[in-house]
Design a protein around this motif. Structure first.
Motif, PDB file in Angstrom:
ATOM      1  N   TYR B 117       0.842  -1.202   0.000  1.00  0.00           N
ATOM      2  CA  TYR B 117       0.000   0.000   0.000  1.00  0.00           C
ATOM      3  C   TYR B 117       0.878   1.253   0.000  1.00  0.00           C
ATOM      4  O   TYR B 117       0.678   2.178  -0.793  1.00  0.00           O
ATOM      5  N   LEU B 134      -5.047   1.241  -5.742  1.00  0.00           N
ATOM      6  CA  LEU B 134      -4.963   0.775  -4.360  1.00  0.00           C
ATOM      7  C   LEU B 134      -6.193  -0.005  -3.908  1.00  0.00           C
ATOM      8  O   LEU B 134      -6.211  -0.549  -2.811  1.00  0.00           O
ATOM      9  N   GLY B 135      -7.215  -0.040  -4.757  1.00  0.00           N
ATOM     10  CA  GLY B 135      -8.508  -0.601  -4.349  1.00  0.00           C
ATOM     11  C   GLY B 135      -8.430  -2.035  -3.833  1.00  0.00           C
ATOM     12  O   GLY B 135      -8.890  -2.318  -2.724  1.00  0.00           O
ATOM     13  N   ASP B 138      -6.480  -2.344  -0.575  1.00  0.00           N
ATOM     14  CA  ASP B 138      -7.263  -1.829   0.542  1.00  0.00           C
ATOM     15  C   ASP B 138      -8.365  -2.820   0.949  1.00  0.00           C
ATOM     16  O   ASP B 138      -8.597  -3.055   2.131  1.00  0.00           O
ATOM     17  N   ARG B 141      -6.833  -5.572   2.861  1.00  0.00           N
ATOM     18  CA  ARG B 141      -6.434  -5.151   4.212  1.00  0.00           C
ATOM     19  C   ARG B 141      -7.641  -5.066   5.135  1.00  0.00           C
ATOM     20  O   ARG B 141      -7.574  -5.468   6.287  1.00  0.00           O
ATOM     21  N   LYS B 142      -8.737  -4.513   4.631  1.00  0.00           N
ATOM     22  CA  LYS B 142      -9.918  -4.361   5.474  1.00  0.00           C
ATOM     23  C   LYS B 142     -10.541  -5.724   5.771  1.00  0.00           C
ATOM     24  O   LYS B 142     -11.125  -5.939   6.822  1.00  0.00           O
TER      25      LYS B 142
END
Lengths: 120, 170
Positions: B117, B134-135, B138, B141-142
């Motif tokens: 990231y 980055l979608g 991200d 990660r979430k």
């Protein structure tokens, strides 16, 4: 200097950049359709401000949510603030929002501006 | 006993206005179920990236040239997790690249994703469609789980890309 004042909406943050009253803040939600276009006025404002900045500039981020396209622009804003002497970032996050806290920490590792973290 | 619960399905055109409506509906729904705010935020986050991905890529196809190409978005809830699923056509020549990107993401642990990231946000440029690249990182990660994805050929130009992200509820 002109005051930049944008009301927040459901997909764009509230922005106040007011050098007379020393208010520099971005708050709320940020998921605009075109983040580069939305944040361009902020970058332009900072370009002008950096040559006439106050001895201290406390720039507040009080974001509830931002999307990845906005994160790129937030980094651009922080990079501009690197050029402002005496700039400091106040990064707010909700007390149970670890992701927002971590996002602030990551930004602080990417730029050379002091960060202070506060919960709300 | 109800163990599976579909919150919302949307099929059709994807725009920023539709994204906002879908988000508002899903948020209200989670609110009415009394969902914990941390989980709500993660689900919201993944929904935004997913919906905006579709918006950015859906515009690229002219129906006359490529045939019908509608996209679908779903959010559902099991006892222990939420799942966000999307399906949309992409140009087939993008499949190899996307597949590699998603596999790379799935091979990374929490720290690896954080590093990726930071590398992308620092060195990447916004695409012509305004994406930061980055979608998926991200979303992974979430989620904290692997992204589940598939590509099925539709016709000579297009493939159907499906993606499922889960958000554990604990």
């Amino acid at each position: 200097m002109n005051i930049l004042n944008l009301e927040g909406t459901e997909d764009t943050p509230k922005i106040v950049l007011d050098s007379q009253n020393k208010i520099y803040e971005i708050s709320g939600r940020s998921l605009p359709e075109d983040s580069a276009e939305f944040f361009q006025p902020v970058l332009d404002w900072l370009d002008e401000y950096k040559d006439a900045s106050a001895p201290e500039t406390v720039f507040e981020f009080k974001l509830e949510y931002f999307n990845t396209a906005s994160s790129k622009l937030i980094l651009d804003i922080l990079s501009k603030l690197e050029e402002v002497e005496g700039a400091k970032i106040m990064w707010y996050f909700h007390e149970d929002d670890e992701d927002m806290e971590e996002a602030g920490e990551e930004f602080s590792e990417l730029v050379d501006v002091p960060f202070e973290f506060k919960t709300y | 006993m109800l163990t599976k619960n579909l919150i919302l399905v949307y099929e059709g055109e994807f725009t920023q206005d539709i994204t906002k409506s879908v988000l508002a509906m899903a948020e209200r729904n989670m609110e009415s179920m009394g969902e914990e705010s941390g989980i709500k935020r993660k689900v919201f986050n993944v929904m935004v990236e997913c919906l905006q991905n579709i918006c950015k890529h859906a515009e690229s196809f002219d129906e006359n040239t490529y045939g019908k190409n509608t996209a679908i978005f779903m959010i559902g809830k099991h006892d222990s997790e939420y799942f966000i699923t999307s399906g949309n056509p992409i140009l087939s020549d993008k499949v190899a690249d996307m597949s590699r990107k998603l596999e790379d993401i799935n091979n990374l642990d929490k720290d690896g994703l954080k590093q990726l990231y930071k590398d992308i946000i620092k060195n990447g440029k916004l695409s012509s469609k305004g994406g930061a690249g980055l979608g998926f990182v991200d979303m992974a990660r979430k989620s904290g789980k692997k992204l589940i994805f598939d590509f099925e050929p539709i016709n000579e130009h297009l493939s159907f890309f499906s993606l499922k992200t889960t958000i554990p509820r604990n």
